[in-house]
Design a protein around this motif. Structure first.
Motif, PDB file in Angstrom:
ATOM      1  N   SER A 175       0.538   2.774  -4.052  1.00  0.00           N
ATOM      2  CA  SER A 175       0.509   2.581  -2.596  1.00  0.00           C
ATOM      3  C   SER A 175      -0.102   3.814  -1.950  1.00  0.00           C
ATOM      4  O   SER A 175       0.258   4.942  -2.289  1.00  0.00           O
ATOM      5  CB  SER A 175       1.901   2.299  -2.033  1.00  0.00           C
ATOM      6  N   ALA A 225       8.223  -0.943   2.017  1.00  0.00           N
ATOM      7  CA  ALA A 225       6.942  -1.354   1.427  1.00  0.00           C
ATOM      8  C   ALA A 225       6.965  -1.104  -0.080  1.00  0.00           C
ATOM      9  O   ALA A 225       6.527  -1.944  -0.882  1.00  0.00           O
ATOM     10  CB  ALA A 225       5.791  -0.584   2.076  1.00  0.00           C
ATOM     11  N   ILE A 229       6.597  -3.828  -3.155  1.00  0.00           N
ATOM     12  CA  ILE A 229       5.587  -3.695  -4.221  1.00  0.00           C
ATOM     13  C   ILE A 229       6.266  -3.708  -5.592  1.00  0.00           C
ATOM     14  O   ILE A 229       5.800  -4.363  -6.530  1.00  0.00           O
ATOM     15  CB  ILE A 229       4.738  -2.413  -4.025  1.00  0.00           C
ATOM     16  N   GLY A 233       4.918  -7.007  -6.174  1.00  0.00           N
ATOM     17  CA  GLY A 233       3.508  -6.600  -6.204  1.00  0.00           C
ATOM     18  C   GLY A 233       2.786  -7.043  -7.477  1.00  0.00           C
ATOM     19  O   GLY A 233       3.416  -7.308  -8.499  1.00  0.00           O
ATOM     20  N   TYR A 239      -2.041  -0.964  -2.829  1.00  0.00           N
ATOM     21  CA  TYR A 239      -1.661  -1.496  -1.514  1.00  0.00           C
ATOM     22  C   TYR A 239      -1.762  -0.384  -0.476  1.00  0.00           C
ATOM     23  O   TYR A 239      -1.224   0.712  -0.687  1.00  0.00           O
ATOM     24  CB  TYR A 239      -0.226  -2.032  -1.542  1.00  0.00           C
ATOM     25  N   VAL A 241      -0.610   1.048   3.067  1.00  0.00           N
ATOM     26  CA  VAL A 241       0.586   0.894   3.900  1.00  0.00           C
ATOM     27  C   VAL A 241       0.401   1.769   5.140  1.00  0.00           C
ATOM     28  O   VAL A 241       0.104   2.968   5.010  1.00  0.00           O
ATOM     29  CB  VAL A 241       1.848   1.355   3.120  1.00  0.00           C
ATOM     30  N   TRP A 285      -3.533  -2.704   6.931  1.00  0.00           N
ATOM     31  CA  TRP A 285      -2.486  -3.081   5.965  1.00  0.00           C
ATOM     32  C   TRP A 285      -2.324  -4.593   5.841  1.00  0.00           C
ATOM     33  O   TRP A 285      -1.276  -5.086   5.449  1.00  0.00           O
ATOM     34  CB  TRP A 285      -1.153  -2.394   6.271  1.00  0.00           C
ATOM     35  N   ILE A 288      -1.095  -6.123   2.154  1.00  0.00           N
ATOM     36  CA  ILE A 288       0.344  -6.124   1.817  1.00  0.00           C
ATOM     37  C   ILE A 288       1.095  -7.094   2.747  1.00  0.00           C
ATOM     38  O   ILE A 288       2.072  -7.728   2.344  1.00  0.00           O
ATOM     39  CB  ILE A 288       0.948  -4.689   1.823  1.00  0.00           C
TER      40      ILE A 288
END
Ligand code: NAD
Ligand code: TYD
Length: 337
Positions: A175, A225, A229, A233, A239, A241, A285, A288
């Motif tokens: 991330s 987040a 994930i 994820g 990803y 964020v 973002w 995500i």
């Protein structure tokens, strides 16, 4: 499930551990942290006696230690890093050591011990800077263009993580998050430094023209987040964020803090700019959000107020960390130049 969290005594790592233990009380967490100037076990007081939580004092650059801890863990959640741009400009070596060599040692141990997931916490700073007053945002396919020793070392670690996925099939996720704020942030970063300086009756140093823009996210939204994930994820994916959708400059944020604290603009002190200062960060973002259903839940202004209140109520916490070696750093950064 058993998680090995690295850097769990730092700002985001400790918020993550507190969050995870609340949400997943049956999981086991081992926190490996070297306790550098930025690591503070006070952050974890409320879980230190929890039988599902264990602290190990050690360095991620120690392959034997890391290898022994990685046996029987399901996931590695890798926060440990040297994380402050200004310090990386003063001396980049610890950044290369911990962020690159340390990540390498962890990847090797994850490969050796067939860890089911290696999640690497990274930053939007690896993508460089965006122009001011543009609508451009960093996306999943933005090219890497790090411009500080900190972001260059994080970029190197991201590349290693990706390489371990392509070369060895290691089940990784990454991330890249924007700037976090909230409780337990070491008072060298903008919010903690500004609020605690004002509480001490000092001025807030603003670099250059103060018109630099960051994308701000409340730390608990970042922790959520990472949770999404880890649980949902896609292996091999990165990803992005982020938080705010509107640009806000550093000086506008400082003015908001001044208003909350009942101070006027005479508490702002414009100081020499940071070399290579990235002008603007902004994060797209939507991946995500679409793929995992994540979006920030916290409102910037409300959490800014709550953060000011947190520092006001936790004077002992920041007074302790602002003593000792912090003073040396502060002088080098703000006084002797
Ligand atoms: P922090 O500086 O507050 O904490 C870092 C932690 O890592 C400390 O507890 C420190 O003791 C530990 N550590 C450092 N070197 C170590 C080593 N060699 N071995 C073991 N432990 C070590 O950092 P943070 O702000 O909580 O950031 C955590 C992670 O999130 C970092 O990887 C950073 O790059 C990333 N990140 C931070 C932000 C932000 O706004 N703070 C934004 C995006 C990504
Ligand atoms: P910082 O919190 O160090 O995060 P980063 O550099 O990783 O984005 O700084 C946030 C912004 O605030 C950045 O544009 C630099 C600026 N800044 C100041 O103006 N004064 C300060 O004393 C600090 C620490 C940062």
């Amino acid at each position: 499930m058993k998680l090995l969290v690295t850097g769990g005594a730092g700002f985001i790592g400790s918020n993550f551990i507190l969050y995870w233990i609340k949400k997943h009380p049956l999981d086991k967490i081992m926190n490996l942290d070297k306790l550098t100037y930025a690591g503070n076990l006070e952050n974890l007081k409320e879980v230190e006696k929890n039988p599902n939580y264990e602290f190990v004092h050690g360095d991620i650059c120690n392959p034997q230690l890391v290898n022994s801890l990685t046996k029987n863990v399901d996931m590695i959640v890798h926060f440990a890093a040297e994380s402050h741009v200004d310090r990386s400009i003063q001396n980049g070596l610890p950044f290369v050591k911990t962020n690159v060599e340390g990540t390498f040692a962890l990847l090797e141990s994850a490969r050796e011990n067939k860890v089911a997931r290696f999640h690497h916490i990274s930053t939007d700073e690896v993508f460089g800077e965006l122009p001011l007053n543009s609508k451009e945002k960093f996306t999943d396919v933005s090219p890497y263009n790090p411009r500080s020793p900190y972001s260059a070392s994080k970029a190197a670690s991201d590349h290693l993580v990706r390489a371990y996925h392509s070369t060895y099939g290691l089940p990784v996720t990454i991330s890249n998050c924007s700037n976090n704020f909230g409780p337990y942030q070491f008072p060298e970063k903008l919010f903690g430094l500004a609020i605690t300086n004002l509480l001490e009756g000092k001025k807030v140093p603003v670099y250059g023209d103060g018109l630099y823009v960051r994308d701000w996210l409340y730390v608990e939204d970042h922790c959520r987040a990472i949770e999404f994930i880890l649980l949902k994820g896609t292996v091999g994916k990165t990803y992005l964020v982020g938080g705010l959708t509107e640009d806000i400059s550093n000086v506008e944020i400082i003015k908001k803090i001044l208003r909350i604290m009942g101070k006027d603009e005479s508490s702002i002190e414009y100081v020499k700019d940071r070399p290579g200062h990235d002008r603007r960060y902004a994060i797209d973002w939507t991946t995500i959000q679409k793929e995992l259903g994540w979006k920030p839940l916290h409102n910037f202004d409300e959490e800014l107020k709550a953060t000011v209140e947190w520092y006001s109520k936790h004077e002992n916490w920041w007074k302790d960390v602002k003593s000792g070696t912090y003073q040396k750093y502060y002088k080098a950064q703000y006084v002797n130049r």
